[in-house]
Scaffold this motif. Structure first.
Motif, PDB file in Angstrom:
ATOM      1  N   PHE A 133       0.597  -1.302   0.134  1.00 14.84           N
ATOM      2  CA  PHE A 133      -0.010  -0.045  -0.008  1.00 14.84           C
ATOM      3  C   PHE A 133       0.772   1.334  -0.114  1.00 14.84           C
ATOM      4  O   PHE A 133       0.475   2.260  -0.566  1.00 14.84           O
ATOM      5  N   LEU A 134       2.072   1.119   0.779  1.00 10.77           N
ATOM      6  CA  LEU A 134       2.736   2.721   0.760  1.00 10.77           C
ATOM      7  C   LEU A 134       3.744   2.630  -0.488  1.00 10.77           C
ATOM      8  O   LEU A 134       3.983   3.770  -1.020  1.00 10.77           O
ATOM      9  N   GLU A 135       4.145   1.561  -1.244  1.00 10.65           N
ATOM     10  CA  GLU A 135       4.890   1.518  -2.163  1.00 10.65           C
ATOM     11  C   GLU A 135       4.274   1.071  -3.248  1.00 10.65           C
ATOM     12  O   GLU A 135       4.917   1.360  -4.511  1.00 10.65           O
ATOM     13  N   GLY A 136       3.190   0.912  -3.118  1.00  8.47           N
ATOM     14  CA  GLY A 136       2.001   0.530  -4.321  1.00  8.47           C
ATOM     15  C   GLY A 136       2.572  -0.519  -5.019  1.00  8.47           C
ATOM     16  O   GLY A 136       2.235  -0.473  -6.369  1.00  8.47           O
ATOM     17  N   LEU A 137       3.158  -1.706  -4.680  1.00 13.27           N
ATOM     18  CA  LEU A 137       3.619  -2.738  -5.365  1.00 13.27           C
ATOM     19  C   LEU A 137       2.401  -3.745  -5.617  1.00 13.27           C
ATOM     20  O   LEU A 137       1.645  -4.027  -4.754  1.00 13.27           O
ATOM     21  N   PRO A 138       2.458  -4.340  -6.835  1.00 12.01           N
ATOM     22  CA  PRO A 138       1.374  -5.263  -7.157  1.00 12.01           C
ATOM     23  C   PRO A 138       1.827  -6.596  -6.219  1.00 12.01           C
ATOM     24  O   PRO A 138       2.746  -6.705  -5.594  1.00 12.01           O
ATOM     25  N   TYR A 139       0.839  -7.374  -5.837  1.00  7.92           N
ATOM     26  CA  TYR A 139       1.249  -8.644  -4.811  1.00  7.92           C
ATOM     27  C   TYR A 139       2.422  -9.527  -5.590  1.00  7.92           C
ATOM     28  O   TYR A 139       3.182 -10.186  -4.668  1.00  7.92           O
ATOM     29  N   GLU A 140       2.385  -9.633  -6.903  1.00  3.54           N
ATOM     30  CA  GLU A 140       3.721 -10.447  -7.502  1.00  3.54           C
ATOM     31  C   GLU A 140       4.940  -9.669  -7.117  1.00  3.54           C
ATOM     32  O   GLU A 140       5.857 -10.468  -6.502  1.00  3.54           O
TER      33      GLU A 140
END
Length: 85
Positions: free
Chosen positions: A8-15
């Motif tokens: 959520f803070l770095e906005g990375l996808p689950y992968e």
């Protein structure tokens, strides 16, 4: 906590979260899900329910912070209080 920060803070996808943590995407999703459930449970115990806090939870770091970096730091602090390392 790190899975939530990455998601959520770095906005990375689950992968990407999974790759950074060396786990499968399903495990990354489960970690984030469990962490969020833990935050919800703690907030409900402390505040008497999420309904009373809902308007404050997401906007708070943005209202308080002047920059995106400050908003991320404020959100990280909130997570640190709710999710012990």
């Amino acid at each position: 906590r790190s899975a939530v920060v990455l998601r959520f803070l770095e906005g990375l996808p689950y992968e990407s979260v999974a790759a950074r943590q060396g786990v499968s995407p399903a495990t990354a999703r489960k970690r984030v899900s469990r962490a969020l459930a833990n935050v919800r449970a703690r907030l409900e115990r402390r505040a008497g329910g999420l309904a009373s806090l809902a308007p404050l939870l997401v906007p708070l770091p943005v209202r308080v912070a002047a920059t995106a970096a400050e908003a991320a730091a404020a959100t990280t602090s909130l997570l640190a209080m709710a999710l012990p390392a």
